[in-house]
Every structure is written in structure tokens, then in C-alpha cells.
Design a protein around this motif. Structure first.
Motif, PDB file in Angstrom:
ATOM      1  N   SER A   1     -33.696  18.712 -45.598  1.00  0.00           N
ATOM      2  CA  SER A   1     -32.891  19.001 -44.413  1.00  0.00           C
ATOM      3  C   SER A   1     -32.680  17.770 -43.550  1.00  0.00           C
ATOM      4  O   SER A   1     -31.702  17.694 -42.804  1.00  0.00           O
ATOM      5  CB  SER A   1     -33.574  20.102 -43.584  1.00  0.00           C
TER       6      SER A   1
ATOM      7  N   GLU B   1     -25.720  20.023 -40.348  1.00  0.00           N
ATOM      8  CA  GLU B   1     -26.403  21.035 -39.552  1.00  0.00           C
ATOM      9  C   GLU B   1     -27.631  20.435 -38.891  1.00  0.00           C
ATOM     10  O   GLU B   1     -28.126  19.383 -39.316  1.00  0.00           O
ATOM     11  CB  GLU B   1     -26.821  22.216 -40.443  1.00  0.00           C
TER      12      GLU B   1
ATOM     13  N   ASP C   1     -33.938  21.473 -39.955  1.00  0.00           N
ATOM     14  CA  ASP C   1     -34.815  22.643 -39.988  1.00  0.00           C
ATOM     15  C   ASP C   1     -35.705  22.503 -41.222  1.00  0.00           C
ATOM     16  O   ASP C   1     -35.240  22.561 -42.359  1.00  0.00           O
ATOM     17  CB  ASP C   1     -34.000  23.934 -40.061  1.00  0.00           C
TER      18      ASP C   1
ATOM     19  N   TYR D   1     -31.740  22.022 -49.501  1.00  0.00           N
ATOM     20  CA  TYR D   1     -30.384  22.204 -50.010  1.00  0.00           C
ATOM     21  C   TYR D   1     -30.345  21.863 -51.496  1.00  0.00           C
ATOM     22  O   TYR D   1     -30.943  20.875 -51.937  1.00  0.00           O
ATOM     23  CB  TYR D   1     -29.402  21.311 -49.241  1.00  0.00           C
TER      24      TYR D   1
ATOM     25  N   LYS E   1     -27.962  26.432 -49.238  1.00  0.00           N
ATOM     26  CA  LYS E   1     -29.121  26.381 -48.343  1.00  0.00           C
ATOM     27  C   LYS E   1     -30.149  27.394 -48.828  1.00  0.00           C
ATOM     28  O   LYS E   1     -29.903  28.605 -48.820  1.00  0.00           O
ATOM     29  CB  LYS E   1     -28.686  26.688 -46.909  1.00  0.00           C
TER      30      LYS E   1
END
Length: 296
Positions: free
Chosen positions: A167, A173, A176, A181, A195
Motif C-alpha cells: 500500500s 489511495e 492503509d 494490491y 485491492k
């Protein structure tokens, strides 16, 4: 001539004897020529050299400038630039280059330098179609995900590829740490990402990678990932057996263990006369004597 020399001035005849032209003011000495040469080099260096990219240029707390290579002090930038064009600085540069070449000959020969790979510039035709299937095995209590991506117009002779991305690597994005991914790419399609939870992925028995398959006839790329089941609080063999018993681990005890000899409770109370558990003709049960009367 003698009077002119004693007064510090130079007459026309003296200048002509020294080789200067009329009106030029006399020939410049060696020192004046060096000063003029350094000034011209300084102006040229100020126009062409960027001091912010010089690794040996440093400004100290006193406001003066230092050369880290030659360990010299300079009053202004022009003086430092004139020093960089001098013989001492150039010799030190040659010595350092020779020492680095002796310490690392591969880097000097260019063999150790990594070749820069430029990314391909192709015209993208859009995102591919995909299907995601969630799977769960009740026996192993294990979850898995099946990804099927369609590449009907993939380049001839090419095969899709995938990789996992943290992440913190992506910039689309917010970060987190609970997710990761799965990236799938094939030319000339755009790269897509799925995701998924940031759990440990179980590999195949004969390989360290998840299951993948490319069907060249149907142009379907399949990736299946299995997440390792979460470890439960109960050990694999069940609860441990009590110490001192021969029962296998995981078996339940048949009854509570007997208390130690020194911690046994009182005997059970006796029943009425005639129903005592003692042998016939035995001694009667012990009776508590009546209390003594209080003295008068």
C-alpha cells in the motif's frame, strides 16, 4: 633615463626600449598578466559553472568558502572558481580519480554501471474485463480469491504478468497497512490492480508463487491466491494431558483427580443405628458427652 627611473615614471624612450607601443602605457608585468588571466577565468566560470552542483564547494560559518578537495579558504565565489581552474585543484582531481579507479576497476571500466531501462511507450487501448470469485474451504477454514482477466487483443507472443504491491508503493489511495494490491499487466492494455487483504499468501507445494494460468486460445489470464488460515488459540493436539498421567494429549479425563493425602476432607456422617456401614458387633459410634453444668 636615470632621472626618469628614480622618479618612478617611464619616458617615451624607455617605453620604446621595452617594446611597448606609443600610448599603451607600457608592457604589463608577469604578475599583472596573472591577475588579468584569473579575472577573465573567474568571469567565465561565473557564467558557466553552477556552484550548487560542485561537491567540493562549501561555505563555512565564518562566511568564507572552502574547497574540500584541496582544503583551501577563499574570500568569495570568484576566488574559489579561479582556484578550481588552477593547477593544484586539477592535480588533486586527477589523483582522486586515479585512486578511485584503483579501488574499483569495474566501475572505472563501466562494467559495474547498471544499464538504464527506459519504459515502453505504447498506445493504451483501455482496461481489460475481469471477474473475481470469492472462495471458502470449510474443511481447512481457508479463504481464497480467483481472478480471471480477459485480454482478447493482447500483443502476439506476449503473456500477462502479475506482482504484489504494498500500500505504501501506490500514490492513488491513502496508505492503509491492512490492504495490499495485486497488479496485472499486459500490452497494450492499461495496468489494473485488485485491492486484497494484507494477509500471508500460501504458495503451492512445488513452487513459491500462487497459481497462475494463461489460456492463449480464450485469451484469459487466471490468478488464484490462497490466504493462510489464522492460527487458533487451541494447540493442534488439543489441550495438554495432566502431569503424571499416561493419557494421550487431547483426551478428556474420566473424573476429577483425587485430592492429596494431607488435604482430604472429613469422613461422611454416620446414618441412624442399625444402618451403619461398620461390621456387626462392632463398637457403637462415638457420642459427644453432654455439657457440664455451670458451677454455683
Amino acid at each position: 633615463k636615470g632621472s626618469a627611473a628614480e622618479g618612478g615614471a617611464m619616458s617615451f624612450m624607455d617605453a620604446r626600449d621595452h617594446g611597448s607601443k606609443p600610448g599603451s602605457g607600457g608592457a604589463a608585468s608577469a604578475g599583472q598578466s596573472n591577475v588579468d588571466r584569473r579575472e577573465r577565468l573567474r568571469k567565465l566560470a561565473l557564467e558557466t559553472i553552477d556552484l550548487s552542483k560542485d561537491p567540493y564547494f562549501m561555505r563555512n560559518h565564518l562566511g568564507t568558502y572552502e574547497c574540500r578537495l584541496c582544503l583551501t579558504l577563499h574570500g568569495n565565489e570568484g576566488n574559489y572558481l579561479a582556484h578550481t581552474q588552477g593547477k593544484r585543484h586539477q592535480q588533486n582531481l586527477a589523483k582522486r580519480a586515479a585512486r578511485e579507479a584503483a579501488e574499483n576497476p569495474q566501475a572505472a571500466a563501466g562494467l559495474g554501471a547498471k544499464k538504464k531501462i527506459n519504459p515502453r511507450k505504447t498506445v493504451k487501448i483501455g482496461r481489460p474485463g475481469y471477474r473475481v470469485t470469492k472462495q471458502y474451504c470449510k474443511e481447512r477454514k481457508q479463504r481464497s480469491l480467483l481472478f480471471q482477466v480477459d485480454y482478447p487483443e493482447i500483443e502476439e507472443g506476449a503473456a500477462p504478468r502479475y506482482r504484489f504491491m504494498s500500500s505504501y508503493e501506490q500514490k492513488v489511495e491513502p496508505w492503509d497497512k491492512k490492504y495490499q494490491y495485486l497488479i496485472c499487466a499486459a500490452e497494450p492494455y492499461e495496468t489494473i490492480a485488485f485491492k486484497v487483504p494484507n494477509l500471508e499468501v500460501e504458495a503451492q507445494a512445488s513452487d513459491t508463487r500462487p497459481f497462475t494460468h494463461w489460456e492463449p486460445d480464450k485469451k484469459v489470464y487466471t490468478v488464484q491466491i490462497h490466504f493462510k488460515p489464522l492460527a487458533s488459540s487451541m494447540p493442534p493436539g488439543g489441550p495438554p494431558a495432566p502431569p503424571g498421567s499416561n493419557a494421550p494429549p487431547g483426551s478428556m479425563p474420566r473424573g476429577p483427580p483425587p485430592p492429596p493425602m494431607g488435604l482430604r476432607g472429613p469422613p461422611p456422617p454416620h446414618g441412624p443405628p442399625g444402618l451403619q456401614g461398620g461390621p456387626p458387633g462392632g463398637r457403637p459410634p462415638f457420642a459427644v458427652p453432654p455439657p457440664m453444668p455451670a458451677p454455683r
